[in-house]
Design a protein around this motif. Structure first.
Motif, PDB file in Angstrom:
ATOM      1  N   LEU A   1      39.178  22.706 -18.256  1.00 19.52           N
ATOM      2  CA  LEU A   1      40.307  22.954 -17.473  1.00 19.52           C
ATOM      3  C   LEU A   1      41.442  21.941 -18.297  1.00 19.52           C
ATOM      4  O   LEU A   1      42.618  22.425 -18.574  1.00 19.52           O
ATOM      5  CB  LEU A   1      40.238  22.113 -16.160  1.00 19.52           C
ATOM      6  N   ILE A   2      40.848  21.037 -18.821  1.00 16.52           N
ATOM      7  CA  ILE A   2      41.878  19.887 -19.765  1.00 16.52           C
ATOM      8  C   ILE A   2      42.193  20.663 -21.065  1.00 16.52           C
ATOM      9  O   ILE A   2      43.311  20.612 -21.430  1.00 16.52           O
ATOM     10  CB  ILE A   2      41.225  18.446 -20.032  1.00 16.52           C
ATOM     11  N   ALA A   3      41.276  21.406 -21.670  1.00 18.06           N
ATOM     12  CA  ALA A   3      41.422  22.113 -22.963  1.00 18.06           C
ATOM     13  C   ALA A   3      42.569  23.232 -22.692  1.00 18.06           C
ATOM     14  O   ALA A   3      43.340  23.685 -23.167  1.00 18.06           O
ATOM     15  CB  ALA A   3      40.424  23.032 -23.385  1.00 18.06           C
ATOM     16  N   GLU A   4      42.553  23.739 -21.306  1.00 21.45           N
ATOM     17  CA  GLU A   4      43.693  24.738 -20.980  1.00 21.45           C
ATOM     18  C   GLU A   4      44.990  23.877 -20.309  1.00 21.45           C
ATOM     19  O   GLU A   4      45.867  24.613 -19.884  1.00 21.45           O
ATOM     20  CB  GLU A   4      43.388  25.466 -19.754  1.00 21.45           C
ATOM     21  N   SER A   5      45.031  22.861 -20.742  1.00 20.99           N
ATOM     22  CA  SER A   5      46.298  21.922 -20.386  1.00 20.99           C
ATOM     23  C   SER A   5      46.734  21.843 -18.843  1.00 20.99           C
ATOM     24  O   SER A   5      47.750  21.413 -18.242  1.00 20.99           O
ATOM     25  CB  SER A   5      47.628  22.226 -21.142  1.00 20.99           C
ATOM     26  N   ILE A   6      45.417  21.536 -18.081  1.00 19.21           N
ATOM     27  CA  ILE A   6      45.651  21.497 -16.853  1.00 19.21           C
ATOM     28  C   ILE A   6      45.715  19.754 -16.530  1.00 19.21           C
ATOM     29  O   ILE A   6      44.658  19.134 -17.082  1.00 19.21           O
ATOM     30  CB  ILE A   6      44.284  22.037 -16.036  1.00 19.21           C
TER      31      ILE A   6
ATOM     32  N   PRO B   1      37.034  12.073 -20.278  1.00 19.38           N
ATOM     33  CA  PRO B   1      38.535  12.070 -21.213  1.00 19.38           C
ATOM     34  C   PRO B   1      39.527  13.095 -20.568  1.00 19.38           C
ATOM     35  O   PRO B   1      38.968  14.043 -20.091  1.00 19.38           O
ATOM     36  CB  PRO B   1      37.766  12.607 -22.482  1.00 19.38           C
ATOM     37  N   GLY B   2      40.539  12.683 -20.697  1.00 20.24           N
ATOM     38  CA  GLY B   2      41.593  13.507 -20.303  1.00 20.24           C
ATOM     39  C   GLY B   2      42.459  13.383 -18.991  1.00 20.24           C
ATOM     40  O   GLY B   2      43.109  13.906 -18.441  1.00 20.24           O
ATOM     41  N   VAL B   3      41.379  12.696 -17.913  1.00 23.71           N
ATOM     42  CA  VAL B   3      41.672  12.578 -16.683  1.00 23.71           C
ATOM     43  C   VAL B   3      42.740  11.214 -16.637  1.00 23.71           C
ATOM     44  O   VAL B   3      42.609  10.486 -17.023  1.00 23.71           O
ATOM     45  CB  VAL B   3      40.578  12.244 -15.826  1.00 23.71           C
ATOM     46  N   GLU B   4      43.781  11.741 -15.898  1.00 19.89           N
ATOM     47  CA  GLU B   4      44.867  10.578 -15.816  1.00 19.89           C
ATOM     48  C   GLU B   4      44.868   9.799 -14.700  1.00 19.89           C
ATOM     49  O   GLU B   4      44.311  10.279 -13.676  1.00 19.89           O
ATOM     50  CB  GLU B   4      46.357  11.377 -15.865  1.00 19.89           C
ATOM     51  N   MET B   5      45.317   8.452 -14.602  1.00 16.71           N
ATOM     52  CA  MET B   5      45.335   7.470 -13.328  1.00 16.71           C
ATOM     53  C   MET B   5      46.495   7.612 -12.922  1.00 16.71           C
ATOM     54  O   MET B   5      47.649   7.151 -13.530  1.00 16.71           O
ATOM     55  CB  MET B   5      44.962   6.164 -13.881  1.00 16.71           C
TER      56      MET B   5
END
Length: 187
Positions: free
Chosen positions: A136-141, A162-166
């Motif tokens: 999902l993150i690789a797809e800019s989600i 990695p890539g999960v935002e707070m």
């Protein structure tokens, strides 16, 4: 008493078989397939639509994910987001016209933990959601964690994949997404 490795395998094996199984083996008809955006996740079927997706039609859609999953199982909310991406891409929507954001809180937070943090909480199991989150993150989600839920459950920021935002809170994340024109998934 069951050996810890056997106990972990009891949970991990069904999840691995589910991932490796075609949609038909998951109880879905053969018409359900994964991809083209998120291969291996989010099976969807082609539909003879009365109101087809039009070329250039834009979707800015957010998902509120609070339900957790059984240890070693995929989170249904994450799979639903992959399905949304796959079915629209398969229906002719351009990738750049389908933007998705996930706001995760409550019991669903564990689905976003790094392998070591997940394993320490679930009898040594690997997080089966980690590859899906990476896809999902690789797809800019955008995947945003509710900071209030994280704090109340004792999850440190660095425990998330990695890539999960707070975010300050799920409410804050949703307010900003709505301000930016995102619709909210009603289920």
């Amino acid at each position: 008493m069951t050996h810890p490795c056997l106990a972990a395998a009891r949970f991990a094996l069904p999840a691995l078989l589910l991932l490796a199984a075609p949609a038909s083996a998951q109880g879905l008809p053969d018409s359900f397939v994964t991809g083209p955006r998120i291969e291996g996740y989010g099976p969807a079927a082609p539909v003879d639509q009365d109101n087809p997706v039009e070329a250039g039609e834009e979707f800015r859609h957010s998902f509120d994910i609070s339900a957790g999953s059984e240890p070693g199982e995929l989170n249904r909310g994450l799979v639903t987001a992959a399905r949304f991406l796959n079915m629209h891409a398969a229906s002719g929507a351009r990738d750049q016209d389908v933007t998705v954001a996930l706001v995760v809180h409550g019991d669903a937070l564990a689905s976003l933990l790094k392998t070591d943090s997940y394993a320490s909480r679930f009898d040594g199991l690997d997080n089966p959601n980690a590859p899906l989150v990476a896809a999902l993150i690789a797809e800019s989600i955008s995947i945003q964690v509710c900071g209030q839920s994280a704090e109340s459950q004792g999850f440190a920021r660095e425990e998330f994949l990695p890539g999960v935002e707070m975010a300050l809170s799920a409410m804050t994340a949703h307010a900003r997404l709505q301000r930016d024109g995102y619709t909210l998934n009603p289920f």
